[in-house]
Design an enzyme around this catalytic site. Structure first.
Site, PDB file in Angstrom:
ATOM      1  N   ASN A  94       8.131  24.921  17.659  1.00  0.00           N
ATOM      2  CA  ASN A  94       8.309  26.170  16.920  1.00  0.00           C
ATOM      3  C   ASN A  94       8.347  25.912  15.421  1.00  0.00           C
ATOM      4  OD1 ASN A  94      10.857  25.139  16.393  1.00  0.00           O
ATOM      5  ND2 ASN A  94      11.901  26.458  17.872  1.00  0.00           N
ATOM      6  N   GLN A 134      -5.828  32.919  25.110  1.00  0.00           N
ATOM      7  CA  GLN A 134      -5.115  32.481  23.906  1.00  0.00           C
ATOM      8  C   GLN A 134      -4.107  33.521  23.436  1.00  0.00           C
ATOM      9  OE1 GLN A 134      -5.486  29.189  22.824  1.00  0.00           O
ATOM     10  NE2 GLN A 134      -6.461  29.392  24.820  1.00  0.00           N
ATOM     11  N   HIS A 173      -0.444  33.206  24.532  1.00  0.00           N
ATOM     12  CA  HIS A 173       0.393  32.118  24.035  1.00  0.00           C
ATOM     13  C   HIS A 173       1.485  32.602  23.094  1.00  0.00           C
ATOM     14  CE1 HIS A 173      -1.102  28.355  25.562  1.00  0.00           C
ATOM     15  NE2 HIS A 173      -2.345  28.623  25.240  1.00  0.00           N
ATOM     16  N   GLU A 214      -9.712  27.016  16.123  1.00  0.00           N
ATOM     17  CA  GLU A 214      -9.232  25.985  17.041  1.00  0.00           C
ATOM     18  C   GLU A 214     -10.205  25.820  18.208  1.00  0.00           C
ATOM     19  OE1 GLU A 214      -5.168  25.121  19.663  1.00  0.00           O
ATOM     20  OE2 GLU A 214      -5.599  27.133  18.918  1.00  0.00           O
ATOM     21  N   HIS A 215     -10.606  26.941  18.820  1.00  0.00           N
ATOM     22  CA  HIS A 215     -11.553  26.922  19.934  1.00  0.00           C
ATOM     23  C   HIS A 215     -12.685  27.906  19.668  1.00  0.00           C
ATOM     24  CE1 HIS A 215      -7.373  26.604  21.683  1.00  0.00           C
ATOM     25  NE2 HIS A 215      -7.886  25.498  22.192  1.00  0.00           N
ATOM     26  N   ASP A 261      -8.007  23.250  28.247  1.00  0.00           N
ATOM     27  CA  ASP A 261      -6.555  23.157  28.174  1.00  0.00           C
ATOM     28  C   ASP A 261      -5.990  22.232  29.240  1.00  0.00           C
ATOM     29  OD1 ASP A 261      -6.022  24.678  25.965  1.00  0.00           O
ATOM     30  OD2 ASP A 261      -5.546  26.515  27.067  1.00  0.00           O
ATOM     31  N   HIS A 264      -3.358 -10.875 -11.877  1.00  0.00           N
ATOM     32  CA  HIS A 264      -4.523 -10.743 -11.011  1.00  0.00           C
ATOM     33  C   HIS A 264      -5.645 -11.668 -11.499  1.00  0.00           C
ATOM     34  CE1 HIS A 264      -2.578  -7.125  -9.505  1.00  0.00           C
ATOM     35  NE2 HIS A 264      -3.570  -6.918  -8.642  1.00  0.00           N
TER      36      HIS A 264
END
Length: 432
Positions: free
Chosen positions: A211, A256, A259, A323-324, A357, A416
């Site tokens: 969350n 989706q 969700h 996302e998809h 998924d 160096h």
């Protein structure tokens, strides 16, 4: 749900607003998370237990913090056989997919005679956050833990909010190779993994969704440990022509939407009549879902239907960077080949996002909130790291040394320059 028509004069302005829409959780959590992290870092386990009681409403003693091996075995055995078999089936496919990602070590000698290369080694300890709020997600366990195990991570520590651990989650943990499970959630769980708390030893990287408190905590501990990404609400774009069944496409959109009320589902089609059929199906199916209230809020507040020529869809998808994305069209490969920005693509009428998924094998932990423009889904690469090496003999160093001295002197770094000059037989300190 909003409708967009590509030919409308205001389409560009409205679509730009859709692309830039913020769907972050509105809670002001930063101050709470800051205090939790500071307390756990300074106090350790007492702070973890105190915040667990405060936020989860459940007193957990140190003795009950770790889920025992017997509890894992008993929980996994209590999982229905059909679900256990599905978990094992998914785990094997996820394992096989991620095994193919394993990169090769390399060692070579270049034209100057310098031997170079790289080798890959696994991260030593990884923490996996598994949510325990709206539902139990064995798929989350599989998608995060299996690639870590494939990579060779030796310690995979899972944290999840206290309460009854679902048998399916325990079965997934067993199948995936999780080595320890702790009853702690929220920002305090992230803090315990990052800093250590009593019996919970610190890890090197934290992965897994959560969350707003979990996301804010992961953001704050980055640098102390690695993290996978900052997960936002789920999202899907479905590109579909009129040759599809409307009920299939509606179900894909709702997969989706269910969700999170802040999830986003977008249909892009070139057929107005088909769009209307899908909209009607969405409404009808919402009424049948146990998750209907969540799905309805998501579709109402963040859903969209876009009427546009199919030839325009790759450009629209790239701007959304979802996302998809599903291409449920006659020639999905042709459109998908033109898309640069997407977390995962599903090609054809029989490749719904839901198989990704669970059982396709590819990872479902994917970039959200347009992060597909610059990042990828979870993979074996999140659990390994590359170390380079350089080997020179005297002759090879003669080829590299003079330029090393010149660049070091140009940067005003005399030590160096001396380090290289001495090996070239230049005994005097270089001028800087």
């Amino acid at each position: 749900m909003r409708r967009f028509i590509f030919s409308d004069p205001d389409f560009e302005a409205r679509f730009a607003a859709l692309v830039n829409e913020r769907r972050d959780t509105p809670e002001d959590v930063e101050a709470i998370v800051r205090d939790v992290l500071a307390a756990v870092r300074s106090e350790g386990l007492p702070a973890v237990l105190r915040y667990g009681a405060q936020f989860d409403g459940m007193e957990i003693s140190e003795a009950d913090l770790r889920v025992t091996a017997d509890e894992i075995e008993a929980g996994a055995a209590a999982c229905p056989l059909e679900v256990r078999e599905a978990i094992d089936f998914a785990a094997e496919r996820i394992r096989s997919y991620h095994e193919r990602q394993r990169p090769a070590d390399a060692r070579f000698t270049d034209e100057a005679g310098v031997e170079m290369g790289w080798r890959w080694t696994p991260i030593e300890a990884v923490g996996i956050y598994v949510p325990g709020g709206r539902a139990a997600y064995p798929s989350t366990v599989l998608m995060n833990a299996v690639p870590a195990a494939v990579a060779g991570v030796s310690r995979i520590a899972m944290v999840t909010p206290p309460g009854r651990l679902q048998p399916a989650v325990l079965a997934a943990a067993k199948a995936a190779g999780v080595t320890e499970i702790w009853r702690v959630g929220g920002a305090q769980a992230v803090a315990a993994l990052a800093y250590g708390a009593g019996p919970i030893a610190p890890v090197d990287k934290i992965v897994g969704p959560g969350n707003a408190f979990v996301t804010a905590a992961k953001r704050r501990v980055y640098g102390v440990v690695g993290i996978d990404a900052l997960a936002g609400p789920s999202e899907i774009v479905v590109v579909a022509d009129a040759q599809n069944r409307a009920d299939w496409i509606a179900a894909d959109l709702l997969s989706q939407a269910e969700h999170d009320p802040a999830a986003q589902s977008i249909l892009i089609t070139d057929d107005a009549d088909f769009a209307a059929k899908v909209e009607a199906e969405v409404k009808a199916q919402i009424a049948t879902l146990s998750t209907g209230a969540v799905a309805e809020a998501s579709w109402r507040d963040h859903g969209a239907v876009i009427l546009a020529p199919l030839a325009q869809t790759p450009a629209l998808v790239d701007r959304l960077a979802p996302e998809h994305v599903e291409f449920a069209v006659a020639d999905p490969d042709a459109l998908a080949a033109q898309v640069r920005h997407a977390g995962a693509m599903f090609l054809g009428r029989h490749a719904p996002e839901a198989i990704g998924d669970y059982v396709a094998g590819s990872n479902h932990v994917l970039p959200t909130s347009r992060a597909a423009r610059f990042s990828s889904g979870l993979s074996i690469y999140d659990f390994i790291k590359r170390t380079s090496f350089v080997k020179c003999d005297a002759a090879a160093f003669q080829a590299l040394g003079p330029a090393t001295v010149a660049l070091a002197e140009a940067e005003g770094l005399p030590a160096h320059a001396r380090s290289a000059a001495l090996r070239l037989g230049q005994g005097a300190a270089p001028k800087v």
